[in-house]
Motif scaffolding. Structure first.
Motif, PDB file in Angstrom:
ATOM      1  N   GLU A 108     -24.626  14.331  37.693  1.00 19.53           N
ATOM      2  CA  GLU A 108     -25.380  13.736  36.588  1.00 19.53           C
ATOM      3  C   GLU A 108     -25.501  14.696  35.413  1.00 19.53           C
ATOM      4  OE1 GLU A 108     -29.090  12.562  38.272  1.00 19.53           O
ATOM      5  OE2 GLU A 108     -28.162  11.110  39.611  1.00 19.53           O
ATOM      6  N   SER A 109     -25.494  15.990  35.698  1.00 21.80           N
ATOM      7  CA  SER A 109     -25.661  17.000  34.653  1.00 21.80           C
ATOM      8  C   SER A 109     -24.353  17.408  33.988  1.00 21.80           C
ATOM      9  CB  SER A 109     -26.313  18.253  35.228  1.00 21.80           C
ATOM     10  OG  SER A 109     -27.590  17.946  35.727  1.00 21.80           O
ATOM     11  N   PHE A 110     -23.245  17.306  34.722  1.00 22.43           N
ATOM     12  CA  PHE A 110     -21.960  17.768  34.208  1.00 22.43           C
ATOM     13  C   PHE A 110     -20.919  16.661  34.337  1.00 22.43           C
ATOM     14  CE2 PHE A 110     -24.234  21.443  35.922  1.00 22.43           C
ATOM     15  CZ  PHE A 110     -24.300  22.232  34.783  1.00 22.43           C
ATOM     16  N   ALA A 111     -20.580  16.042  33.223  1.00 22.05           N
ATOM     17  CA  ALA A 111     -19.664  14.901  33.232  1.00 22.05           C
ATOM     18  C   ALA A 111     -18.243  15.294  33.607  1.00 22.05           C
ATOM     19  CB  ALA A 111     -19.664  14.238  31.863  1.00 22.05           C
ATOM     20  N   ASP A 112     -17.858  16.542  33.425  1.00 21.34           N
ATOM     21  CA  ASP A 112     -16.482  16.967  33.667  1.00 21.34           C
ATOM     22  C   ASP A 112     -16.264  17.549  35.061  1.00 21.34           C
ATOM     23  OD1 ASP A 112     -15.686  16.183  31.109  1.00 21.34           O
ATOM     24  OD2 ASP A 112     -16.266  18.103  30.251  1.00 21.34           O
ATOM     25  N   VAL A 113     -17.174  17.268  35.991  1.00 21.30           N
ATOM     26  CA  VAL A 113     -17.044  17.767  37.360  1.00 21.30           C
ATOM     27  C   VAL A 113     -16.463  16.660  38.237  1.00 21.30           C
ATOM     28  CG1 VAL A 113     -18.307  18.549  39.380  1.00 21.30           C
ATOM     29  CG2 VAL A 113     -18.873  19.454  37.136  1.00 21.30           C
ATOM     30  N   ASN A 114     -15.445  17.038  39.013  1.00 21.49           N
ATOM     31  CA  ASN A 114     -14.765  16.109  39.901  1.00 21.49           C
ATOM     32  C   ASN A 114     -15.051  16.522  41.348  1.00 21.49           C
ATOM     33  OD1 ASN A 114     -12.983  14.178  40.886  1.00 21.49           O
ATOM     34  ND2 ASN A 114     -11.209  15.500  40.665  1.00 21.49           N
ATOM     35  N   PRO A 115     -15.797  15.728  42.137  1.00 21.92           N
ATOM     36  CA  PRO A 115     -16.081  16.082  43.533  1.00 21.92           C
ATOM     37  C   PRO A 115     -14.960  15.610  44.459  1.00 21.92           C
ATOM     38  CG  PRO A 115     -17.263  14.102  42.973  1.00 21.92           C
ATOM     39  CD  PRO A 115     -16.543  14.541  41.719  1.00 21.92           C
ATOM     40  N   LEU A 116     -14.773  16.334  45.553  1.00 25.06           N
ATOM     41  CA  LEU A 116     -13.771  15.967  46.545  1.00 25.06           C
ATOM     42  C   LEU A 116     -14.307  16.309  47.932  1.00 25.06           C
ATOM     43  CD1 LEU A 116     -10.819  15.062  47.171  1.00 25.06           C
ATOM     44  CD2 LEU A 116     -10.209  17.477  47.038  1.00 25.06           C
TER      45      LEU A 116
END
Length: 57
Positions: free
Chosen positions: A3-11
């Motif tokens: 929610e805080s960092f739009a450019d983070v991609n989780p895997l």
């Protein structure tokens, strides 16, 4: 974090969640920067330290 960092991609991987920084989603995954563990795996050194099973160096 998402929610805080739009450019983070989780895997999801290896008993945890890895996070990749991917500004503008220009790369397939992005650049790895962190992993949050959800459980210990059989080969996790930390688990051995915590349970006192790690041999002395």
């Amino acid at each position: 974090m998402l929610e805080s960092f739009a450019d983070v991609n989780p895997l999801d991987s290896w008993g945890g969640k890895s996070f990749f920084l991917n500004p503008g989603h220009q790369l397939k995954r992005g650049t790895y920067f962190a992993t949050l563990k959800e459980k210990d795996g059989d080969n996790d050194r930390h688990r051995l330290v915590r349970t006192g099973q790690l041999p002395n160096p």
